[in-house]
Design a protein around this motif. Structure first.
Motif, short mmCIF file in Angstrom:
data_model
loop_
_atom_site.label_atom_id
_atom_site.label_comp_id
_atom_site.label_asym_id
_atom_site.label_seq_id
_atom_site.Cartn_x
_atom_site.Cartn_y
_atom_site.Cartn_z
N ARG A 1 0.82 -1.21 0.00
CA ARG A 1 0.00 0.00 0.00
C ARG A 1 0.85 1.25 0.00
NH1 ARG A 1 -4.37 -0.85 4.59
NH2 ARG A 1 -5.95 -1.97 3.45
N THR A 2 1.95 1.22 -0.67
CA THR A 2 2.79 2.41 -0.71
C THR A 2 2.39 3.29 -1.87
OG1 THR A 2 4.46 1.27 -2.02
CG2 THR A 2 4.81 1.36 0.34
N SER A 3 2.58 4.54 -1.66
CA SER A 3 2.42 5.49 -2.75
C SER A 3 3.83 5.96 -3.11
CB SER A 3 1.56 6.68 -2.31
OG SER A 3 2.24 7.42 -1.33
N ARG A 4 3.93 6.70 -4.15
CA ARG A 4 5.25 7.22 -4.52
C ARG A 4 5.82 8.13 -3.44
NH1 ARG A 4 4.49 8.21 -10.98
NH2 ARG A 4 4.04 6.03 -11.39
N ALA A 5 4.94 8.71 -2.62
CA ALA A 5 5.39 9.62 -1.57
C ALA A 5 6.17 8.90 -0.48
CB ALA A 5 4.19 10.33 -0.96
N VAL A 6 6.00 7.60 -0.33
CA VAL A 6 6.68 6.86 0.73
C VAL A 6 8.05 6.38 0.28
CG1 VAL A 6 6.44 4.95 2.36
CG2 VAL A 6 4.44 6.15 1.62
N ARG A 7 8.42 6.68 -0.93
CA ARG A 7 9.73 6.30 -1.45
C ARG A 7 10.83 7.14 -0.81
NH1 ARG A 7 9.44 5.20 -7.52
NH2 ARG A 7 7.97 3.90 -6.46
N ASN A 8 11.95 6.52 -0.50
CA ASN A 8 13.13 7.22 0.06
C ASN A 8 12.76 8.04 1.30
OD1 ASN A 8 14.77 6.18 -2.02
ND2 ASN A 8 14.08 7.82 -3.37
N LEU A 9 12.40 7.37 2.36
CA LEU A 9 11.96 8.00 3.59
C LEU A 9 13.00 8.95 4.17
CD1 LEU A 9 10.47 4.80 5.24
CD2 LEU A 9 9.21 6.67 4.16
N ASP A 10 12.51 9.92 4.94
CA ASP A 10 13.40 10.85 5.62
C ASP A 10 13.80 10.34 7.00
OD1 ASP A 10 13.30 12.72 3.52
OD2 ASP A 10 11.45 13.60 4.32
N ALA A 11 12.88 9.66 7.69
CA ALA A 11 13.14 9.20 9.05
C ALA A 11 12.11 8.15 9.45
CB ALA A 11 13.09 10.37 10.02
N PHE B 1 8.50 8.93 8.11
CA PHE B 1 8.31 10.32 7.73
C PHE B 1 8.90 10.58 6.35
CE2 PHE B 1 8.43 9.83 12.23
CZ PHE B 1 7.48 10.69 12.72
N LYS B 2 8.14 11.36 5.58
CA LYS B 2 8.59 11.78 4.25
C LYS B 2 8.01 13.15 3.97
CE LYS B 2 10.36 11.58 0.16
NZ LYS B 2 11.77 11.66 -0.05
N GLU C 1 6.38 16.51 4.29
CA GLU C 1 5.47 17.09 5.27
C GLU C 1 4.54 16.07 5.91
OE1 GLU C 1 3.43 20.07 3.03
OE2 GLU C 1 5.08 21.49 3.18
N ASN C 2 4.65 14.81 5.50
CA ASN C 2 3.72 13.78 5.95
C ASN C 2 4.40 12.68 6.75
OD1 ASN C 2 1.37 14.87 4.63
ND2 ASN C 2 2.24 14.16 2.72
N TYR C 3 3.58 11.96 7.51
CA TYR C 3 4.06 10.76 8.19
C TYR C 3 3.04 9.66 7.98
CZ TYR C 3 0.82 11.30 12.13
OH TYR C 3 -0.31 11.39 12.91
N TYR C 4 3.49 8.43 8.16
CA TYR C 4 2.69 7.24 7.89
C TYR C 4 2.86 6.26 9.04
CZ TYR C 4 3.17 9.15 3.20
OH TYR C 4 3.18 9.97 2.12
N LYS C 5 1.79 5.60 9.41
CA LYS C 5 1.85 4.54 10.41
C LYS C 5 1.96 3.22 9.65
CE LYS C 5 -1.28 2.45 13.72
NZ LYS C 5 -2.50 2.69 14.50
N LEU C 6 2.91 2.41 10.07
CA LEU C 6 3.08 1.11 9.42
C LEU C 6 2.29 0.06 10.18
CD1 LEU C 6 6.85 1.07 8.49
CD2 LEU C 6 4.89 1.87 7.15
N LYS C 7 1.74 -0.87 9.43
CA LYS C 7 0.91 -1.93 9.99
C LYS C 7 1.58 -3.26 9.69
CE LYS C 7 -3.04 -3.09 7.94
NZ LYS C 7 -4.41 -2.99 7.45
#
Length: 131
Positions: A58-68, A80-81, A83-89
């Motif tokens: 369920r990744t989007s292109r925005a989750v590529r090459n994470l910042d932290a 984190f990428k 301005e956004n962050y994502y919770k992993l399941k």
């Protein structure tokens, strides 16, 4: 890090660079992220849980090459990428995906910054809840 040290120490294959690393307190795995893929290292056995990379579901292109990445006090992993962050399941067999309610804005949800510049006090209770 010296060239090849990650492969040598953790036993991973096809590993060029690291975008983010986090140890999950939920399953005691250390996750190494690069691009939209990840490797897992089992802290309890001291061995690579998977030698070849897996793709984050369920990744989007925005989750590529994470910042932290970090593990929050609720034992959930957040990445984190921009301005956004994502919770992993976590999913069975060590597969992970992005939770469907994400992305969320870092400034509003994680940092609890005010929308219009109004003063905002952050309580300890707000830190203990899920960002």
């Amino acid at each position: 890090l010296e060239s090849g040290s990650i492969q040598d120490r953790y036993g991973f294959r096809r590993f060029d660079k690291v975008n983010a690393v986090v140890t999950s307190q939920g399953d005691y795995m250390t996750y190494f992220f690069t691009g939209t893929k990840y490797w897992r290292y089992d802290e309890t056995t001291g061995r690579a849980a998977n030698r070849n990379p897996r793709r984050i579901r369920r990744t989007s292109r925005a989750v590529r090459n994470l910042d932290a990445a970090t593990t929050w006090i609720n034992k959930k992993v957040y990445v984190f990428k921009g301005e956004n962050y994502y919770k992993l399941k976590s999913i069975k067999n060590g597969n992970i995906s992005v939770h469907r309610r994400y992305p969320q804005r870092i400034d509003r949800r994680w940092m609890h910054c005010p929308k219009q510049g109004k003063d905002h006090e952050m309580s300890v209770a707000s830190l203990e809840s899920e960002p």
